[in-house]
Design an enzyme around this catalytic site. Structure first.
Site, PDB file in Angstrom:
ATOM      1  N   ALA A  62       0.853  -1.186   0.000  1.00 50.02           N
ATOM      2  CA  ALA A  62       0.000   0.000   0.000  1.00 50.02           C
ATOM      3  C   ALA A  62       0.891   1.240   0.000  1.00 50.02           C
ATOM      4  O   ALA A  62       2.015   1.207   0.508  1.00 50.02           O
ATOM      5  CB  ALA A  62      -0.883  -0.017   1.242  1.00 50.02           C
ATOM      6  N   GLY A 107       0.724  -5.031   0.874  1.00 44.32           N
ATOM      7  CA  GLY A 107      -0.328  -5.162  -0.135  1.00 44.32           C
ATOM      8  C   GLY A 107       0.174  -5.797  -1.426  1.00 44.32           C
ATOM      9  O   GLY A 107      -0.614  -6.385  -2.170  1.00 44.32           O
ATOM     10  N   GLU A 110      -0.004  -9.359  -0.756  1.00 44.22           N
ATOM     11  CA  GLU A 110      -1.433  -9.709  -0.693  1.00 44.22           C
ATOM     12  C   GLU A 110      -2.017  -9.815  -2.106  1.00 44.22           C
ATOM     13  O   GLU A 110      -2.828 -10.698  -2.391  1.00 44.22           O
ATOM     14  CB  GLU A 110      -2.181  -8.665   0.145  1.00 44.22           C
ATOM     15  CG  GLU A 110      -1.791  -8.769   1.621  1.00 44.22           C
ATOM     16  CD  GLU A 110      -2.341  -7.632   2.462  1.00 44.22           C
ATOM     17  OE1 GLU A 110      -2.075  -6.458   2.121  1.00 44.22           O
ATOM     18  OE2 GLU A 110      -3.030  -7.905   3.456  1.00 44.22           O
ATOM     19  N   GLU A 130       3.870  -4.956   7.791  1.00 39.47           N
ATOM     20  CA  GLU A 130       2.988  -3.938   8.388  1.00 39.47           C
ATOM     21  C   GLU A 130       3.275  -3.709   9.871  1.00 39.47           C
ATOM     22  O   GLU A 130       3.179  -2.594  10.367  1.00 39.47           O
ATOM     23  CB  GLU A 130       1.514  -4.355   8.206  1.00 39.47           C
ATOM     24  CG  GLU A 130       0.982  -4.157   6.803  1.00 39.47           C
ATOM     25  CD  GLU A 130       1.230  -5.321   5.862  1.00 39.47           C
ATOM     26  OE1 GLU A 130       2.082  -6.186   6.161  1.00 39.47           O
ATOM     27  OE2 GLU A 130       0.572  -5.377   4.817  1.00 39.47           O
TER      28      GLU A 130
HETATM   29  N1  CO8 Z   1       4.508   3.299  -0.298  1.00 37.66           N
HETATM   30  C1  CO8 Z   1       4.908   4.461  -0.827  1.00 37.66           C
HETATM   31  N2  CO8 Z   1       6.130   4.652  -1.377  1.00 37.66           N
HETATM   32  C2  CO8 Z   1       6.969   3.609  -1.403  1.00 37.66           C
HETATM   33  C3  CO8 Z   1       6.618   2.350  -0.859  1.00 37.66           C
HETATM   34  C4  CO8 Z   1       5.316   2.224  -0.287  1.00 37.66           C
HETATM   35  N3  CO8 Z   1       4.868   1.065   0.214  1.00 37.66           N
HETATM   36  N4  CO8 Z   1       7.665   1.500  -1.006  1.00 37.66           N
HETATM   37  C5  CO8 Z   1       8.636   2.204  -1.632  1.00 37.66           C
HETATM   38  N5  CO8 Z   1       8.210   3.464  -1.862  1.00 37.66           N
HETATM   39  C6  CO8 Z   1       8.969   4.553  -2.519  1.00 37.66           C
HETATM   40  C7  CO8 Z   1      10.009   5.109  -1.587  1.00 37.66           C
HETATM   41  O1  CO8 Z   1       9.431   6.077  -0.723  1.00 37.66           O
HETATM   42  C8  CO8 Z   1      10.991   5.718  -2.588  1.00 37.66           C
HETATM   43  O2  CO8 Z   1      10.454   6.932  -3.070  1.00 37.66           O
HETATM   44  P1  CO8 Z   1      11.377   8.257  -3.078  1.00 37.66           P
HETATM   45  O3  CO8 Z   1      12.443   7.917  -4.089  1.00 37.66           O
HETATM   46  O4  CO8 Z   1      10.434   9.317  -3.524  1.00 37.66           O
HETATM   47  O5  CO8 Z   1      11.907   8.403  -1.711  1.00 37.66           O
HETATM   48  C9  CO8 Z   1      10.932   4.739  -3.759  1.00 37.66           C
HETATM   49  O6  CO8 Z   1       9.709   4.016  -3.611  1.00 37.66           O
HETATM   50  C10 CO8 Z   1      12.084   3.741  -3.744  1.00 37.66           C
HETATM   51  O7  CO8 Z   1      12.068   3.085  -2.478  1.00 37.66           O
HETATM   52  P2  CO8 Z   1      13.362   2.977  -1.532  1.00 37.66           P
HETATM   53  O8  CO8 Z   1      14.277   4.142  -1.774  1.00 37.66           O
HETATM   54  O9  CO8 Z   1      12.889   2.760  -0.149  1.00 37.66           O
HETATM   55  O10 CO8 Z   1      14.022   1.677  -2.163  1.00 37.66           O
HETATM   56  P3  CO8 Z   1      14.996   0.648  -1.408  1.00 37.66           P
HETATM   57  O11 CO8 Z   1      15.509  -0.261  -2.475  1.00 37.66           O
HETATM   58  O12 CO8 Z   1      15.965   1.348  -0.546  1.00 37.66           O
HETATM   59  O13 CO8 Z   1      14.041  -0.194  -0.411  1.00 37.66           O
HETATM   60  C11 CO8 Z   1      12.074  -1.437   0.163  1.00 37.66           C
HETATM   61  C12 CO8 Z   1      13.044  -1.023  -0.941  1.00 37.66           C
HETATM   62  C13 CO8 Z   1      12.790  -2.296   1.192  1.00 37.66           C
HETATM   63  C14 CO8 Z   1      10.934  -2.220  -0.502  1.00 37.66           C
HETATM   64  C15 CO8 Z   1      11.508  -0.182   0.864  1.00 37.66           C
HETATM   65  O14 CO8 Z   1      11.078   0.722  -0.145  1.00 37.66           O
HETATM   66  C16 CO8 Z   1      10.375  -0.423   1.787  1.00 37.66           C
HETATM   67  O15 CO8 Z   1      10.571  -0.907   2.884  1.00 37.66           O
HETATM   68  N6  CO8 Z   1       9.124  -0.085   1.356  1.00 37.66           N
HETATM   69  C17 CO8 Z   1       7.946  -0.237   2.161  1.00 37.66           C
HETATM   70  C18 CO8 Z   1       7.491  -1.675   2.258  1.00 37.66           C
HETATM   71  C19 CO8 Z   1       6.308  -1.795   3.187  1.00 37.66           C
HETATM   72  O16 CO8 Z   1       6.366  -1.520   4.363  1.00 37.66           O
HETATM   73  N7  CO8 Z   1       5.134  -2.223   2.630  1.00 37.66           N
HETATM   74  C20 CO8 Z   1       3.943  -2.394   3.375  1.00 37.66           C
HETATM   75  C21 CO8 Z   1       3.092  -1.166   3.283  1.00 37.66           C
HETATM   76  S1  CO8 Z   1       1.611  -1.235   4.289  1.00 37.66           S
HETATM   77  C22 CO8 Z   1       0.542  -2.233   3.412  1.00 37.66           C
HETATM   78  O17 CO8 Z   1       0.849  -2.680   2.336  1.00 37.66           O
HETATM   79  C23 CO8 Z   1      -0.819  -2.610   3.930  1.00 37.66           C
HETATM   80  C24 CO8 Z   1      -1.316  -1.658   4.931  1.00 37.66           C
HETATM   81  C25 CO8 Z   1      -2.696  -1.950   5.419  1.00 37.66           C
HETATM   82  C26 CO8 Z   1      -3.723  -1.750   4.318  1.00 37.66           C
HETATM   83  C27 CO8 Z   1      -4.919  -1.038   4.756  1.00 37.66           C
HETATM   84  C28 CO8 Z   1      -5.084   0.225   3.923  1.00 37.66           C
HETATM   85  C29 CO8 Z   1      -6.325   1.028   4.061  1.00 37.66           C
END
Ligand code: CO8
Length: 255
Positions: A62, A107, A110, A130
């Site tokens: 997400a 997500g 998922e 999460e």
């Molecule tokens: N959301 C928004 N932006 C994201 C996300 C995300 N999930 N993941 C990555 N990005 C963005 C980063 O912010 C970054 O953007 P910017 O260059 O503008 O800073 C760009 O993508 C590249 O990401 P990174 O620089 O972080 O890349 P890395 O290679 O260093 O790291 C990772 C990759 C490990 C995947 C890292 O990006 C990360 O940890 N991302 C988040 C993963 C995460 O926590 N996902 C779960 C999200 S919560 C969810 O999915 C469900 C929530 C409940 C749902 C209910 C909703 C109503």
């Protein structure tokens, strides 16, 4: 950019299209995916393949930035929007395959779990992180993961937020196969192991297995008797059995 759908050979190919944010799922993307899955039902295709743009991620989950500061009512509606879209994928009559070429988190995992199958490249990494955000999965992860890999491993992944590599995901049954080389070609080859068969019969088989997870075994056996009878009544069943008796290859016509 929003996701796109196209037809490649006998497949619908759904492509997440936001590589700059690792294909994170904004609500606009979720709504578009929902429309595209409806479109798949009208396409002359035998399976759905889902892939992420770029070589880093299938989907990083997400859109965390969009989730911040939402009130309780819009959070719940948001979770329900994501759940409904993923359930539409699960309920498609044709099989679906997630092609996981990199990160599949939250997500994103998922979404992959809503598909019938997952294949992964060796560098794929998966998790439901999460808990690290103070959240729990909200797009079906708490329900689908335990069904796929069993309660103890699902609790381990969800409560720790740990990332698992492709190899362990395959060992645990979270992915069906790890494939080297071009993921899309490999995905098509994987899907052709079943798309060669009769489409209505494939859909009965898929439905019978899926419903086994939601019903006591006695009810599941009734469902199996009904669906296997429907399969038996198809022209393709007559052809398949006749071809066996005549020692030739069956020619199925999806009817
Ligand atoms: N959301 C928004 N932006 C994201 C996300 C995300 N999930 N993941 C990555 N990005 C963005 C980063 O912010 C970054 O953007 P910017 O260059 O503008 O800073 C760009 O993508 C590249 O990401 P990174 O620089 O972080 O890349 P890395 O290679 O260093 O790291 C990772 C990759 C490990 C995947 C890292 O990006 C990360 O940890 N991302 C988040 C993963 C995460 O926590 N996902 C779960 C999200 S919560 C969810 O999915 C469900 C929530 C409940 C749902 C209910 C909703 C109503």
């Amino acid at each position: 950019m929003l996701p796109t759908i196209s037809q490649e050979d006998e497949f619908a190919l759904l492509r997440l299209n936001r590589p700059e944010a690792l294909n994170a799922l904004s609500f606009a993307i979720i709504d578009r995916l929902s429309e595209l899955v409806d479109q798949v039902r009208t396409m002359p295709v035998r399976a759905l393949l889902i892939i992420g743009a770029g070589d880093k991620a299938f989907c990083a989950g997400a859109d965390i930035k969009e989730l911040m500061g939402r009130d309780q009512a819009s959070q719940k509606r948001g979770a329900q929007r994501g759940q409904a879209m993923m359930q539409k994928i699960a309920e498609l009559p044709i099989p679906s395959v997630a092609l996981v070429g990199g990160y599949a988190f939250g997500g994103g995992l998922e979404l992959a779990m809503a598909c019938t199958f997952r294949i992964a490249s060796p560098k794929a990494k998966m998790g439901l992180p999460e808990i690290k955000l103070g959240l729990i999965p909200g797009y079906g992860g708490t329900q689908r993961l335990a069904r796929l890999i069993g309660e103890a491993r699902a609790q381990e992944m969800i409560l720790s937020g740990a990332t698992i590599e492709a190899e362990r995901a395959e060992r645990w049954g979270l992915v069906n196969a790890i494939v080297e080389g071009d993921l899309l070609s490999e995905g098509k080859a994987f899907a052709r192991r079943f798309t060669i068969y009769s489409l209505p019969v494939l859909s009965y088989a898929k439905e019978a297995v899926q419903r086994s997870l939601d019903n006591p075994v006695v009810e599941g056996l009734r469902i199996e008797a009904d669906l296997s009878t429907l399969a038996f009544q198809t022209a393709d069943a007559s052809e398949g059995m006749e071809a066996f008796a005549q020692k030739r290859q069956a020619v199925f016509q999806d009817r």
